[in-house]
Motif scaffolding. Structure first.
Motif, PDB file in Angstrom:
ATOM      1  N   ASP A   1     -10.288   8.982   1.892  1.00  0.00           N
ATOM      2  CA  ASP A   1      -8.106   9.455   1.504  1.00  0.00           C
ATOM      3  C   ASP A   1      -8.241   8.126  -0.239  1.00  0.00           C
ATOM      4  O   ASP A   1      -8.040   7.376   0.145  1.00  0.00           O
ATOM      5  CB  ASP A   1      -6.994   9.478   2.002  1.00  0.00           C
ATOM      6  N   GLN A   2      -8.126   8.783  -1.320  1.00  0.00           N
ATOM      7  CA  GLN A   2      -7.545   8.131  -2.246  1.00  0.00           C
ATOM      8  C   GLN A   2      -6.151   8.682  -2.617  1.00  0.00           C
ATOM      9  O   GLN A   2      -5.942  10.252  -2.426  1.00  0.00           O
ATOM     10  CB  GLN A   2      -8.238   8.285  -3.712  1.00  0.00           C
ATOM     11  N   GLY A   3      -5.052   7.972  -2.378  1.00  0.00           N
ATOM     12  CA  GLY A   3      -4.066   8.178  -2.871  1.00  0.00           C
ATOM     13  C   GLY A   3      -3.087   7.400  -1.776  1.00  0.00           C
ATOM     14  O   GLY A   3      -3.456   5.696  -2.485  1.00  0.00           O
ATOM     15  N   PHE A   4      -1.725   6.844  -1.859  1.00  0.00           N
ATOM     16  CA  PHE A   4      -0.753   6.380  -1.535  1.00  0.00           C
ATOM     17  C   PHE A   4      -0.287   6.903  -0.303  1.00  0.00           C
ATOM     18  O   PHE A   4       0.382   7.962  -0.700  1.00  0.00           O
ATOM     19  CB  PHE A   4       0.321   6.094  -3.024  1.00  0.00           C
ATOM     20  N   LEU A   5       0.849   6.196  -0.011  1.00  0.00           N
ATOM     21  CA  LEU A   5       0.910   6.119   1.387  1.00  0.00           C
ATOM     22  C   LEU A   5       2.929   5.518   1.037  1.00  0.00           C
ATOM     23  O   LEU A   5       2.314   4.517   0.905  1.00  0.00           O
ATOM     24  CB  LEU A   5       0.709   5.800   3.020  1.00  0.00           C
TER      25      LEU A   5
ATOM     26  N   VAL B   1      -4.990   5.270   7.006  1.00  0.00           N
ATOM     27  CA  VAL B   1      -5.159   3.736   6.643  1.00  0.00           C
ATOM     28  C   VAL B   1      -4.489   3.570   5.347  1.00  0.00           C
ATOM     29  O   VAL B   1      -5.427   3.832   4.634  1.00  0.00           O
ATOM     30  CB  VAL B   1      -5.924   3.112   7.311  1.00  0.00           C
ATOM     31  N   ALA B   2      -3.848   2.194   4.601  1.00  0.00           N
ATOM     32  CA  ALA B   2      -3.557   2.264   3.887  1.00  0.00           C
ATOM     33  C   ALA B   2      -3.511   0.109   3.698  1.00  0.00           C
ATOM     34  O   ALA B   2      -2.769  -0.313   4.721  1.00  0.00           O
ATOM     35  CB  ALA B   2      -2.043   2.751   3.435  1.00  0.00           C
ATOM     36  N   LEU B   3      -3.349  -0.594   3.158  1.00  0.00           N
ATOM     37  CA  LEU B   3      -2.785  -1.597   2.280  1.00  0.00           C
ATOM     38  C   LEU B   3      -1.446  -1.845   1.986  1.00  0.00           C
ATOM     39  O   LEU B   3      -0.824  -1.046   1.357  1.00  0.00           O
ATOM     40  CB  LEU B   3      -3.765  -2.189   1.769  1.00  0.00           C
TER      41      LEU B   3
ATOM     42  N   ALA C   1      -1.188  -4.009   6.991  1.00  0.00           N
ATOM     43  CA  ALA C   1      -1.889  -2.570   6.439  1.00  0.00           C
ATOM     44  C   ALA C   1      -1.093  -2.273   7.224  1.00  0.00           C
ATOM     45  O   ALA C   1      -0.577  -2.557   8.615  1.00  0.00           O
ATOM     46  CB  ALA C   1      -2.525  -2.611   6.601  1.00  0.00           C
ATOM     47  N   ILE C   2      -0.931  -0.295   6.792  1.00  0.00           N
ATOM     48  CA  ILE C   2      -0.374   0.262   7.774  1.00  0.00           C
ATOM     49  C   ILE C   2      -1.142   1.234   8.040  1.00  0.00           C
ATOM     50  O   ILE C   2      -2.349   1.277   7.372  1.00  0.00           O
ATOM     51  CB  ILE C   2       0.250   1.061   6.694  1.00  0.00           C
TER      52      ILE C   2
END
Length: 173
Positions: free
Chosen positions: A39-43, A168-170, A77-78
């Protein structure tokens, strides 16, 4: 802290909004997490009584936090999981999540905090928000074991389980 202490009373419930913006070449806002993997993008997560002003989310879910293992300084991370649990399975799912799944995850030192959100509407009925010291927690034995508990097969049975989405995101902070 006992399991009963982790349940959030209705009058104390925090409202959370989870926005996922998918796509390439997006400008990151300082409050967002950069998605990892395919996945590319943001949360973006927000605790607020009303919906955030931004309208550019590809996925937006909101609801009240019904379970929280609270931990101080839970950043890095989340890991967010969107569950489309059918109405008739919600009680069993919530009990499994609280009594088996989450305690197993928290056995890993890098798994810092877990929250479960009961959504307001839509196909997604539960959202799990996991706060991790770093993405290595995703490879832990505890994560593997958390979906091999005694009730996992019964709780996650059915066609709906194939529609679970994970991100999953940083931290962008």
């Amino acid at each position: 802290m006992s399991t009963a202490d982790r349940l959030v009373a209705d009058e104390q419930a925090v409202r959370m909004y989870v926005d996922v913006r998918l796509g390439k070449n997006l400008d990151q806002r300082p409050t967002e997490y950069l998605l990892l993997g395919d996945d590319q993008g943001f949360l973006e997560l927000e605790e607020a009584p009303a919906a955030p002003q931004s309208t550019d989310a590809d996925i937006r879910v909101s609801g009240r936090v019904i379970f929280d293992t609270w931990a101080e300084n839970a950043e890095g991370a989340i890991y967010v999981v969107l569950y489309p649990v059918p109405e008739e399975r919600l009680a069993a799912f919530d009990a499994w999540f609280e009594e088996e799944h989450t305690p197993t995850l928290l056995g890993y030192v890098g798994w810092l905090r877990t929250r479960l959100i009961a959504t307001d509407e839509g196909a997604v009925t539960r959202v799990a928000v996991h706060y991790l010291a770093n993405p290595a927690a995703m490879e832990s034995d505890e994560r593997t074991l958390s979906v091999r508990t005694p009730r996992t097969d019964d709780v996650l049975e059915g066609a709906w389980a194939s529609d679970i989405r994970e991100f999953v995101a940083l931290s962008g902070k």
